[in-house]
Design a protein around this motif. Structure first.
Motif, PDB file in Angstrom:
ATOM      1  N   LEU A 267      -3.652   1.198  19.868  1.00 13.68           N
ATOM      2  CA  LEU A 267      -2.255   0.840  19.676  1.00 13.68           C
ATOM      3  C   LEU A 267      -1.932   0.420  18.250  1.00 13.68           C
ATOM      4  O   LEU A 267      -0.930  -0.231  18.006  1.00 13.68           O
ATOM      5  CB  LEU A 267      -1.876  -0.304  20.636  1.00 13.68           C
ATOM      6  N   ASN A 268      -2.755   0.802  17.300  1.00 20.94           N
ATOM      7  CA  ASN A 268      -2.546   0.277  15.961  1.00 20.94           C
ATOM      8  C   ASN A 268      -2.865   1.303  14.888  1.00 20.94           C
ATOM      9  O   ASN A 268      -3.742   2.127  15.023  1.00 20.94           O
ATOM     10  CB  ASN A 268      -3.448  -0.949  15.743  1.00 20.94           C
ATOM     11  N   ASN A 269      -2.120   1.182  13.779  1.00 19.53           N
ATOM     12  CA  ASN A 269      -2.404   1.966  12.590  1.00 19.53           C
ATOM     13  C   ASN A 269      -2.656   1.048  11.411  1.00 19.53           C
ATOM     14  O   ASN A 269      -2.564   1.456  10.263  1.00 19.53           O
ATOM     15  CB  ASN A 269      -1.233   2.913  12.280  1.00 19.53           C
ATOM     16  N   VAL A 270      -2.924  -0.220  11.698  1.00 15.16           N
ATOM     17  CA  VAL A 270      -3.208  -1.198  10.653  1.00 15.16           C
ATOM     18  C   VAL A 270      -4.464  -1.965  11.042  1.00 15.16           C
ATOM     19  O   VAL A 270      -4.790  -2.110  12.215  1.00 15.16           O
ATOM     20  CB  VAL A 270      -2.027  -2.189  10.461  1.00 15.16           C
ATOM     21  N   GLN A 271      -5.177  -2.461  10.040  1.00 13.19           N
ATOM     22  CA  GLN A 271      -6.406  -3.205  10.270  1.00 13.19           C
ATOM     23  C   GLN A 271      -6.119  -4.701  10.266  1.00 13.19           C
ATOM     24  O   GLN A 271      -5.498  -5.215   9.340  1.00 13.19           O
ATOM     25  CB  GLN A 271      -7.442  -2.879   9.183  1.00 13.19           C
ATOM     26  N   GLY A 272      -6.586  -5.408  11.293  1.00 11.32           N
ATOM     27  CA  GLY A 272      -6.434  -6.861  11.323  1.00 11.32           C
ATOM     28  C   GLY A 272      -4.982  -7.283  11.400  1.00 11.32           C
ATOM     29  O   GLY A 272      -4.066  -6.468  11.550  1.00 11.32           O
ATOM     30  N   ILE A 273      -4.738  -8.580  11.288  1.00 11.72           N
ATOM     31  CA  ILE A 273      -3.366  -9.110  11.267  1.00 11.72           C
ATOM     32  C   ILE A 273      -3.178 -10.046  10.084  1.00 11.72           C
ATOM     33  O   ILE A 273      -2.325 -10.928  10.114  1.00 11.72           O
ATOM     34  CB  ILE A 273      -3.012  -9.814  12.590  1.00 11.72           C
ATOM     35  N   ASP A 274      -3.973  -9.854   9.024  1.00  8.87           N
ATOM     36  CA  ASP A 274      -3.831 -10.700   7.844  1.00  8.87           C
ATOM     37  C   ASP A 274      -2.399 -10.639   7.311  1.00  8.87           C
ATOM     38  O   ASP A 274      -1.833  -9.558   7.128  1.00  8.87           O
ATOM     39  CB  ASP A 274      -4.795 -10.246   6.745  1.00  8.87           C
ATOM     40  N   GLY A 275      -1.818 -11.801   7.068  1.00  8.13           N
ATOM     41  CA  GLY A 275      -0.474 -11.867   6.505  1.00  8.13           C
ATOM     42  C   GLY A 275       0.644 -11.765   7.508  1.00  8.13           C
ATOM     43  O   GLY A 275       1.814 -11.655   7.130  1.00  8.13           O
ATOM     44  N   ALA A 276       0.333 -11.798   8.806  1.00 11.45           N
ATOM     45  CA  ALA A 276       1.385 -11.714   9.819  1.00 11.45           C
ATOM     46  C   ALA A 276       2.354 -12.884   9.688  1.00 11.45           C
ATOM     47  O   ALA A 276       1.952 -14.025   9.447  1.00 11.45           O
ATOM     48  CB  ALA A 276       0.775 -11.710  11.215  1.00 11.45           C
ATOM     49  N   SER A 277       3.643 -12.597   9.857  1.00  9.60           N
ATOM     50  CA  SER A 277       4.656 -13.658   9.775  1.00  9.60           C
ATOM     51  C   SER A 277       5.098 -14.132  11.149  1.00  9.60           C
ATOM     52  O   SER A 277       5.817 -15.122  11.270  1.00  9.60           O
ATOM     53  CB  SER A 277       5.873 -13.169   8.991  1.00  9.60           C
ATOM     54  N   GLY A 278       4.681 -13.419  12.185  1.00  9.25           N
ATOM     55  CA  GLY A 278       4.998 -13.816  13.546  1.00  9.25           C
ATOM     56  C   GLY A 278       3.928 -13.343  14.502  1.00  9.25           C
ATOM     57  O   GLY A 278       3.435 -12.222  14.362  1.00  9.25           O
TER      58      GLY A 278
ATOM     59  N   ALA B  95       1.660  -9.044  16.777  1.00  6.45           N
ATOM     60  CA  ALA B  95       1.818  -9.664  15.461  1.00  6.45           C
ATOM     61  C   ALA B  95       2.755  -8.794  14.636  1.00  6.45           C
ATOM     62  O   ALA B  95       2.646  -7.560  14.651  1.00  6.45           O
ATOM     63  CB  ALA B  95       0.463  -9.786  14.763  1.00  6.45           C
ATOM     64  N   THR B  96       3.671  -9.415  13.912  1.00  5.26           N
ATOM     65  CA  THR B  96       4.668  -8.675  13.145  1.00  5.26           C
ATOM     66  C   THR B  96       4.670  -9.112  11.686  1.00  5.26           C
ATOM     67  O   THR B  96       4.017 -10.082  11.305  1.00  5.26           O
ATOM     68  CB  THR B  96       6.073  -8.892  13.742  1.00  5.26           C
ATOM     69  N   GLY B  97       5.447  -8.365  10.881  1.00  2.00           N
ATOM     70  CA  GLY B  97       5.527  -8.666   9.455  1.00  2.00           C
ATOM     71  C   GLY B  97       4.319  -8.190   8.685  1.00  2.00           C
ATOM     72  O   GLY B  97       4.001  -8.732   7.617  1.00  2.00           O
ATOM     73  N   LEU B  98       3.648  -7.148   9.178  1.00  2.00           N
ATOM     74  CA  LEU B  98       2.431  -6.643   8.556  1.00  2.00           C
ATOM     75  C   LEU B  98       2.760  -5.577   7.512  1.00  2.00           C
ATOM     76  O   LEU B  98       3.906  -5.136   7.373  1.00  2.00           O
ATOM     77  CB  LEU B  98       1.492  -6.069   9.620  1.00  2.00           C
ATOM     78  N   LYS B  99       1.754  -5.162   6.784  1.00  2.00           N
ATOM     79  CA  LYS B  99       1.920  -4.135   5.763  1.00  2.00           C
ATOM     80  C   LYS B  99       2.445  -2.850   6.387  1.00  2.00           C
ATOM     81  O   LYS B  99       1.974  -2.419   7.438  1.00  2.00           O
ATOM     82  CB  LYS B  99       0.585  -3.870   5.068  1.00  2.00           C
ATOM     83  N   SER B 100       3.400  -2.230   5.736  1.00  2.00           N
ATOM     84  CA  SER B 100       4.036  -1.045   6.267  1.00  2.00           C
ATOM     85  C   SER B 100       3.057   0.116   6.385  1.00  2.00           C
ATOM     86  O   SER B 100       2.273   0.369   5.475  1.00  2.00           O
ATOM     87  CB  SER B 100       5.215  -0.619   5.371  1.00  2.00           C
ATOM     88  N   PRO B 101       3.108   0.863   7.512  1.00  2.00           N
ATOM     89  CA  PRO B 101       2.239   2.036   7.649  1.00  2.00           C
ATOM     90  C   PRO B 101       2.662   3.170   6.731  1.00  2.00           C
ATOM     91  O   PRO B 101       1.916   4.139   6.559  1.00  2.00           O
ATOM     92  CB  PRO B 101       2.428   2.424   9.118  1.00  2.00           C
ATOM     93  N   THR B 102       3.856   3.070   6.122  1.00  2.00           N
ATOM     94  CA  THR B 102       4.315   4.135   5.222  1.00  2.00           C
ATOM     95  C   THR B 102       3.831   3.905   3.801  1.00  2.00           C
ATOM     96  O   THR B 102       4.000   4.787   2.943  1.00  2.00           O
ATOM     97  CB  THR B 102       5.850   4.228   5.212  1.00  2.00           C
ATOM     98  N   ASP B 103       3.224   2.778   3.522  1.00  2.00           N
ATOM     99  CA  ASP B 103       2.657   2.544   2.189  1.00  2.00           C
ATOM    100  C   ASP B 103       1.568   3.572   1.929  1.00  2.00           C
ATOM    101  O   ASP B 103       0.615   3.710   2.693  1.00  2.00           O
ATOM    102  CB  ASP B 103       2.059   1.133   2.081  1.00  2.00           C
ATOM    103  N   GLY B 104       1.722   4.300   0.877  1.00  2.00           N
ATOM    104  CA  GLY B 104       0.714   5.304   0.531  1.00  2.00           C
ATOM    105  C   GLY B 104       0.944   6.638   1.182  1.00  2.00           C
ATOM    106  O   GLY B 104       0.189   7.578   0.946  1.00  2.00           O
ATOM    107  N   MET B 105       1.985   6.741   2.036  1.00  2.00           N
ATOM    108  CA  MET B 105       2.262   8.033   2.676  1.00  2.00           C
ATOM    109  C   MET B 105       2.850   9.005   1.658  1.00  2.00           C
ATOM    110  O   MET B 105       3.641   8.624   0.834  1.00  2.00           O
ATOM    111  CB  MET B 105       3.214   7.857   3.853  1.00  2.00           C
TER     112      MET B 105
END
Length: 266
Positions: free
Chosen positions: A191-202, A256-266
């Motif tokens: 269910l994820n395209n990001v690693q970990g939840i570092d920096g989550a705001s919620g 967890a929300t507020g994570l790095k965008s999956p479009t970064d680097g796309m």
């Protein structure tokens, strides 16, 4: 409902995102009427074709006018579907990202370990089940709580205009079940395209266990694990569900929300 009946005549968008967008625009007032009394809407779409790629951002923007929380679960194509479809998908994700409050991106490639021995039809059925699992996880956080409640206000605080999200479910039993379940939830691959939840705001966390087995220190361990990875000012809320059918198993689900965008680097 049928989008763009005058434009498409019920024949679909033919893999053309622009046609999908125009079809949604034709039906945008009907979409607003359909959802005007809703507080939250889930948008599930396969990106790379015409309808999901072109129509979903139009729906997201239309719902913004109604002050509805919009949560999107979208998939990226399998690698064998080709570079053209993948480029369309990534562009669609970028467009949708600006039109919804929270978005989870699921690359179909991550489903390959589950679908290696499946027929093509069954493989795409697995994709649908993963999208459903994502929606169900969010709904369970709100409605399957019996002792300490997570309500709609908590969900709104964590998900309203929060961008990229990650969610997961983990289970474990035994002496170290609390931390093991939390770790497993964060490492959920599907269910994820990001690693970990570092920096989550919620972060919303629900802990499920039998009433006679759940200990205070287990709850403390789990919540500290999530707190350590979120930002200091993060909105963090936990719920507790007593479920005696779990026996000695402890289950952790989170978003967890507020994570790095999956479009970064796309």
């Amino acid at each position: 409902m049928l989008l763009g009946p005058q434009l498409t005549k019920g024949n679909g968008a033919g893999g053309n995102p622009l046609k999908g967008e125009k079809a949604a625009r034709e039906s945008v007032e009907d979409l607003k009427k359909k959802f005007k009394d809703h507080h939250m809407v889930f948008i599930a779409a396969g990106m790379g074709g015409g309808t999901g790629t072109g129509a979903s951002p139009v729906l997201g923007r239309a719902l913004s006018e109604l002050d509805i929380i919009k949560i999107a679960f979208v998939t990226l194509p399998f690698p064998h579907e080709g570079n053209v479809r993948m480029r369309k998908a990534k562009e669609g994700v970028k467009q949708l990202e600006g039109a919804v409050d929270t978005m989870v991106v699921i690359p179909n490639a991550k489903l390959k370990p589950l679908a290696e021995d499946e027929t093509l039809t069954n493989a795409f059925g697995i994709v649908d089940k993963v999208l459903l699992k994502g929606v169900k996880t969010v709904m369970d956080l709100m409605f399957n709580v019996s002792h300490i409640n997570i309500d709609f206000g908590d969900v709104a605080a964590v998900m309203k205009k929060k961008g990229t999200a990650k969610l997961g479910i983990g289970e474990s039993s035994g002496e170290n079940r609390a931390i093991e379940a939390a770790e497993q939830a964060i490492e959920t691959p599907l269910l994820n395209n990001v690693q970990g939840i570092d920096g989550a705001s919620g972060v919303l966390v629900n802990i499920s266990a039998s009433k006679d087995s759940l200990g205070l220190m287990e709850v403390e361990q789990i919540m500290e694990y999530f707190r350590e990875q979120a930002i200091d000012e993060a909105h963090i809320k936990n719920g507790i569900t007593y479920n005696d059918e779990l026996g000695e198993t402890l289950r952790v689900s989170f978003i967890a929300t507020g994570l790095k965008s999956p479009t970064d680097g796309m």
